[in-house]
Write a protein that holds these residues in place. Structure first.
Motif, mmCIF file in Angstrom:
data_model
loop_
_atom_site.group_PDB
_atom_site.id
_atom_site.type_symbol
_atom_site.label_atom_id
_atom_site.label_comp_id
_atom_site.label_asym_id
_atom_site.label_seq_id
_atom_site.Cartn_x
_atom_site.Cartn_y
_atom_site.Cartn_z
ATOM 1 N N UNK A 11 0.840 -1.207 0.000
ATOM 2 C CA UNK A 11 0.000 0.000 0.000
ATOM 3 C C UNK A 11 0.873 1.255 0.000
ATOM 4 N N UNK A 12 1.978 1.248 0.732
ATOM 5 C CA UNK A 12 2.898 2.392 0.730
ATOM 6 C C UNK A 12 3.430 2.658 -0.674
ATOM 7 N N UNK A 13 3.820 1.608 -1.372
ATOM 8 C CA UNK A 13 4.354 1.774 -2.732
ATOM 9 C C UNK A 13 3.250 2.233 -3.680
ATOM 10 N N UNK A 14 2.054 1.701 -3.524
ATOM 11 C CA UNK A 14 0.923 2.141 -4.354
ATOM 12 C C UNK A 14 0.664 3.626 -4.136
ATOM 13 N N UNK A 15 0.677 4.073 -2.890
ATOM 14 C CA UNK A 15 0.443 5.493 -2.603
ATOM 15 C C UNK A 15 1.549 6.363 -3.205
ATOM 16 N N UNK A 16 2.787 5.896 -3.163
ATOM 17 C CA UNK A 16 3.904 6.603 -3.801
ATOM 18 C C UNK A 16 3.653 6.741 -5.298
ATOM 19 N N UNK A 17 3.235 5.647 -5.928
ATOM 20 C CA UNK A 17 2.981 5.664 -7.372
ATOM 21 C C UNK A 17 1.786 6.548 -7.718
ATOM 22 N N UNK A 18 0.748 6.539 -6.887
ATOM 23 C CA UNK A 18 -0.406 7.406 -7.126
ATOM 24 C C UNK A 18 0.010 8.870 -7.054
ATOM 25 N N UNK A 19 0.876 9.210 -6.101
ATOM 26 C CA UNK A 19 1.341 10.595 -5.967
ATOM 27 C C UNK A 19 2.141 11.028 -7.195
ATOM 28 N N UNK A 20 2.893 10.112 -7.772
ATOM 29 C CA UNK A 20 3.727 10.445 -8.937
ATOM 30 C C UNK A 20 2.977 10.391 -10.257
ATOM 31 N N UNK A 21 2.028 9.440 -10.378
ATOM 32 C CA UNK A 21 1.436 9.161 -11.688
ATOM 33 C C UNK A 21 -0.073 9.382 -11.776
ATOM 34 N N UNK A 22 -0.732 9.646 -10.661
ATOM 35 C CA UNK A 22 -2.183 9.832 -10.702
ATOM 36 C C UNK A 22 -2.934 8.510 -10.629
ATOM 37 N N UNK A 23 -4.024 8.415 -11.390
ATOM 38 C CA UNK A 23 -4.866 7.214 -11.374
ATOM 39 C C UNK A 23 -4.112 6.007 -11.915
ATOM 40 N N UNK A 24 -4.258 4.887 -11.196
ATOM 41 C CA UNK A 24 -3.539 3.663 -11.547
ATOM 42 C C UNK A 24 -4.505 2.517 -11.777
ATOM 43 N N UNK A 25 -3.976 1.448 -12.346
ATOM 44 C CA UNK A 25 -4.715 0.209 -12.526
ATOM 45 C C UNK A 25 -3.722 -0.952 -12.430
ATOM 46 N N UNK A 26 -4.159 -2.048 -11.804
ATOM 47 C CA UNK A 26 -3.370 -3.276 -11.774
ATOM 48 C C UNK A 26 -3.919 -4.241 -12.804
ATOM 49 N N UNK A 27 -3.018 -4.955 -13.446
ATOM 50 C CA UNK A 27 -3.400 -6.002 -14.385
ATOM 51 C C UNK A 27 -2.530 -7.217 -14.121
ATOM 52 N N UNK A 28 -3.187 -8.354 -13.965
ATOM 53 C CA UNK A 28 -2.468 -9.622 -13.843
ATOM 54 C C UNK A 28 -3.006 -10.513 -14.945
ATOM 55 N N UNK A 29 -2.322 -10.502 -16.068
ATOM 56 C CA UNK A 29 -2.772 -11.264 -17.222
ATOM 57 C C UNK A 29 -2.094 -12.624 -17.209
ATOM 58 N N UNK A 30 -2.320 -13.373 -18.226
ATOM 59 C CA UNK A 30 -1.620 -14.654 -18.338
ATOM 60 C C UNK A 30 -0.749 -14.646 -19.588
ATOM 61 N N UNK A 31 -0.269 -13.469 -19.950
ATOM 62 C CA UNK A 31 0.559 -13.317 -21.136
ATOM 63 C C UNK A 31 1.977 -13.819 -20.931
ATOM 64 N N UNK A 32 2.785 -13.621 -21.912
ATOM 65 C CA UNK A 32 4.148 -14.155 -21.898
ATOM 66 C C UNK A 32 5.102 -13.353 -21.013
ATOM 67 N N UNK A 33 4.844 -12.078 -20.827
ATOM 68 C CA UNK A 33 5.788 -11.212 -20.102
ATOM 69 C C UNK A 33 5.343 -11.036 -18.664
#
Length: 108
Positions: A11-33
Motif C-alpha cells: 500500500x505504501x508503494x501504491x500510494x507513492x505511485x499514485x502521488x507520482x502518476x495519478x490514477x492507476x490500474x493493476x493487471x495480472x494477465x496470463x501473457x508471456x511477459x
C-alpha cells in the motif's frame, strides 16, 4: 475473509505511485511477459482486455485478473505484496526499485 488484500508495504508503494502518476490500474494477465505477477500502469489510456475481470481494489486502485486465473483462484485469497528489486519492466514500481508479487491461500 476478504478476497483481495495487500500488505502495508504494498500500500505504501501504491500510494507513492499514485502521488507520482495519478490514477492507476493493476493487471495480472496470463501473457508471456511476467504474466503471473501484478503489473501497475497509469489508468489513463490503458486498455483493459475483455479477457480480464475485476477482482477488486487495493487502495482505491482497480485490480484486474485474467478470466482463467480468476477461475483457478476462485476459492483463494489473493495477497499483493512488494519486494525490493527489479520488477516487471513495464510496471511502474520497477523504476522505483520494487517488484509487486502475488501470493494466494485457500479461503476458509
Amino acid at each position: 475473509m476478504e478476497k483481495l488484500v495487500a500488505t502495508e508495504k504494498a500500500v505504501e508503494v501504491i500510494e507513492l505511485l499514485k502521488a507520482k502518476h495519478g490514477n492507476l490500474v493493476f493487471e495480472q494477465s496470463s501473457g508471456c511477459c511476467d504474466g503471473t505477477v501484478p503489473m501497475c500502469f497509469t489508468k489513463d489510456g490503458h486498455y483493459i482486455s475483455s479477457q480480464l475481470v475485476l477482482l477488486g481494489e487495493i487502495s482505491d486502485v482497480p485490480y484486474y485478473i485474467d478470466k482463467h486465473q480468476s477461475e483457478y483462484l476462485k476459492h483463494m485469497q489473493v495477497l499483493v505484496d512488494v519486494m525490493e528489486g527489479q520488477g516487471a519492466s513495464f510496471s511502474l514500481e520497477s523504476a522505483e526499485g520494487y517488484a509487486f508479487l502475488m501470493k494466494s491461500k485457500v479461503m476458509k
